[in-house]
Write an enzyme that holds these catalytic residues in place. Structure first.
Site, short mmCIF file in Angstrom:
data_model
loop_
_atom_site.label_atom_id
_atom_site.label_comp_id
_atom_site.label_asym_id
_atom_site.label_seq_id
_atom_site.Cartn_x
_atom_site.Cartn_y
_atom_site.Cartn_z
N HIS A 137 19.14 7.48 -44.16
CA HIS A 137 17.95 7.39 -43.30
C HIS A 137 17.03 6.26 -43.77
O HIS A 137 15.82 6.31 -43.54
CB HIS A 137 17.15 8.69 -43.32
CG HIS A 137 17.78 9.81 -42.55
ND1 HIS A 137 18.83 10.54 -43.04
CD2 HIS A 137 17.52 10.31 -41.31
CE1 HIS A 137 19.18 11.46 -42.15
NE2 HIS A 137 18.40 11.34 -41.09
N GLU A 191 26.03 8.15 -29.86
CA GLU A 191 25.56 6.77 -29.96
C GLU A 191 26.49 5.87 -29.15
O GLU A 191 26.05 5.17 -28.24
CB GLU A 191 25.50 6.31 -31.43
CG GLU A 191 24.30 6.85 -32.20
CD GLU A 191 24.47 8.30 -32.61
OE1 GLU A 191 25.63 8.78 -32.69
OE2 GLU A 191 23.44 8.99 -32.87
#
Ligand code: TPP
Length: 629
Positions: A435, A368
């Protein structure tokens, strides 16, 4: 510099004494339009590229005439006309950015390279490893130059890493590595030229480890007590300037007079520049001047939605917007995990590789930070990268690049960064604490970031197009729970919608609900079920948010309820409630209600998530109470 420091004319100095051959050798070896990303000891990069010394001293003294309007210190600035991109304090953060420059050169088939400096200590940072890996996988024309000077602040290399040489890591990443004598300028030049040739031929990156020694303290105030004297005694004999002078005079290319002449020439160059900077004014500013430089302001052509409508799911509206915008603008590059042939975990970019090619639709390794940093480099080269976080939750691994690199660059040295981060977010899908999150408030606090969070298919398409067109970094939140559950009429053409403009979803008289994202639908459902006259405002953009629409509505309805899915403490709702109380207190007939999720991680079990964590029940009770008050 040491003299100026003692005279109190500069506030801090990281000396490169003992390491000059590396900065100068690197810069000398590269072409003038190769990109260099220097660190705190690399004064030699600036002098070798003949950066205006008056401006440089103004910058170092924080004076008018420097490169950052007094907003950042020392070498923390970029100079696009000199192909130098300066550092931020966070070590290793510029290595991924160097990859972004290299990507741009590679895509445009230019024979240019980028080179990033790093200290031995900083090679332990994650960005170092993410950057080397990405450069290797994509064969980028980039050089990573480790200046191994024996210490990271006070900690010797023996406590920093346990491999023999740092360059050994090149093997692990499958790239070229060279170990060189960093105090021999000719070795530095040769090595960098070899690495640059290797890159220019399309063979990818090189890691160079230049052994050297830091002859001063970490910075001048911190001293050198922890460094054994023997080390200084040994390394002083290796001084790179004396060594070079000696080799020149041994070869009779150099004599005493030449040295004296050079000394005089340098003094004549440096002293007037210092005098100029000493006399220069201290920067003054106003609140407005400062605030106006947080974002790059650019008029964006309005493209109204046409009357040709089609019914699309939320997910398909995103896909259509992205695809149409990519067709219209070749500078858009899509990057993310599994987004190429696989189409992304939510299938938003399915079919994009066939349409736009692998170079514009890129699977990234699982990084990321490394990819957000690369996006910054691309943006500095005029590209408009769109990075998909596989799940918004994973943005935490790219936090530094967002809040320190993307957010602060325009304010610091006026380079806009057009980077869009797509963030599939949100819960009630029984996906547990990692999530399901809505991390918008992590970024809401950081000046320099725009935040968009749409709630309908028509909005998500038009706002995504605007986010990509906006020259600033934009975090674009997409609630996963809406992807396939929500359909709506969407204009078939390419259109944009203004950022910062809320939408009054339905008007009413007895209260106002201010909300965004999926919670807009909770509000619509509840208001319709209760059959009450309540105005619902969908903020659509959270930064900047539309205060005017909110305050005007409160002046009419006199009651406010702020609602969001993210947990309550420090959430967006806190800010909105504060502004309402500051600016519309006299119009309120009831205390402001703030409704949001519980201050816990997000539970996996759907019963707990829906009935305890999420605020469905609390919302209904609060709205009833508010209307009764
Ligand atoms: C991410 C991060 N952590 C800690 C620091 C504080 N810090 C500044 S310089 C430094 C030592 C750096 O050592 P090295 O990378 O070897 O470079 P050198 O200063 O020796 O050139 C530290 C710990 C920082 N700037 N950034």
């Amino acid at each position: 510099m040491l003299l100026l420091l003692r005279q109190g004319k500069i506030s801090k100095w990281f000396s490169g004494i003992g390491q000059e051959a590396i900065s100068v050798g690197v810069t000398y070896a590269l072409n003038d339009d190769d990109q260099i990303l220097p660190m705190h000891r690399n004064l030699g990069v600036f002098t070798t590229r003949a950066v205006d010394l008056k401006k440089l001293f103004c910058q170092l003294m924080g004076k008018v005439g420097g490169f950052t309007k007094g907003r950042d210190r020392t070498f923390h600035f970029g100079l696009p006309e000199k192909y130098i991109t300066g550092m931020i304090s966070h070590l290793a953060a510029m290595l991924p950015v160097a990859n972004g420059f290299a990507m741009a050169y590679q895509m445009r088939t230019e024979k240019r390279v980028s080179l990033a400096f790093i200290g031995d200590g900083a090679t332990s940072e994650g960005d170092f490893h993410e950057a080397l890996n990405l450069a290797s996988v994509w064969k980028l024309p980039v050089i990573f130059m480790i200046e191994n000077n024996g210490y990271g602040l006070s900690t010797p290399t023996s406590e920093q890493y346990a491999c023999k040489n740092l360059v050994d890591r090149a093997k692990g990443y499958g790239i070229r590595g060279e170990l060189i004598d960093g105090n021999d300028i000719l070795s530095v030049i040769d090595s960098v030229q070899r690495a640059a040739d290797h890159s220019r031929k399309g063979n990818g990156p090189t890691l160079i480890e230049a052994k050297t020694f830091r002859m001063r303290g970490h910075e001048e105030a911190s001293g050198t007590k922890y460094v054994p004297q023997e080390l200084f005694d040994e390394w002083v004999k290796q001084d790179p300037v004396l060594r070079f002078e000696k080799s020149l005079s041994t070869n009779k290319w150099f004599n005493e007079k030449f040295v004296t002449d050079i000394d005089i020439e340098i003094k004549n160059l440096v002293n007037p520049a210092i005098d100029f900077a000493v006399e220069a004014n201290i920067p003054k500013s106003t609140e407005l001047d400062e605030l106006n430089d947080v974002f790059f302001i650019e008029e964006i052509d309005k493209k109204n939605p046409s009357k040709n409508l089609t019914s699309l799911r939320f997910v398909d509206a995103i896909k259509e917007g992205l695809s149409q915008k990519m067709e219209a603008d070749e500078s858009i590059i899509l990057m993310g995990q599994d987004i190429a042939e696989y189409g992304g975990v939510f299938k938003i970019s399915e079919g994009f590789v066939e349409k736009f090619g692998k170079s514009r639709v890129r699977n990234t390794p699982i990084i990321e930070s490394g990819i957000i940093g690369a996006a910054m480099g691309l943006a500095l080269e005029g590209y408009k990268p769109v990075v998909e976080m596989q799940f918004a939750d994973f943005v935490s691994c790219g936090f530094n690049q967002i809040v320190n690199n993307l957010a602060k660059t325009y304010y610091r040295w006026n380079s806009p960064l057009n980077v869009t981060l797509r963030m599939p977010c949100g819960g009630e899908l029984s996906a547990g604490p990692f999530h399901s999150q809505n991390p918008e408030s992590w970024f809401f606090h950081v000046p320099g970031l725009k935040i968009v969070y749409p709630s309908t298919p028509a909005d998500v398409k038009g706002l995504l197009i605007s986010a990509i067109e906006d020259p600033n970094p934009v975090l674009f939140f997409e609630h996963k729970g809406l992807y396939r559950s929500l359909k709506g009429e969407v204009s078939t053409d390419l259109y944009n919608l203004p950022l910062g403009k809320a939408n009054i979803v339905q008007s009413g008289f007895d209260a106002t609900i201010i909300t965004y994202g999926k919670a807009v639908h909770w509000a619509m459902d509840l208001v319709s079920r209760l059959g009450v006259s309540v105005e619902i405002i969908d903020l659509r953009t959270l930064m900047p948010w539309d205060r005017e629409t909110v305050i005007t509505s409160i002046q009419k309805t006199n009651r406010a309820l702020v609602l969001h899915e993210a947990n309550i403490t420090g959430g967006i709702g806190a800010e909105i409630a504060s502004i309402i109380s500051e600016e519309a207190f006299e119009f309120l007939d009831a205390p402001i209600k703030r409704i949001a999720s519980l201050d816990t991680p997000i539970p996996f079990a759907s019963h707990i998530e829906s009935n305890v964590y999420l605020p469905h029940k609390r919302f209904e009770n609060a709205l009833r109470e508010l209307l009764k008050y």
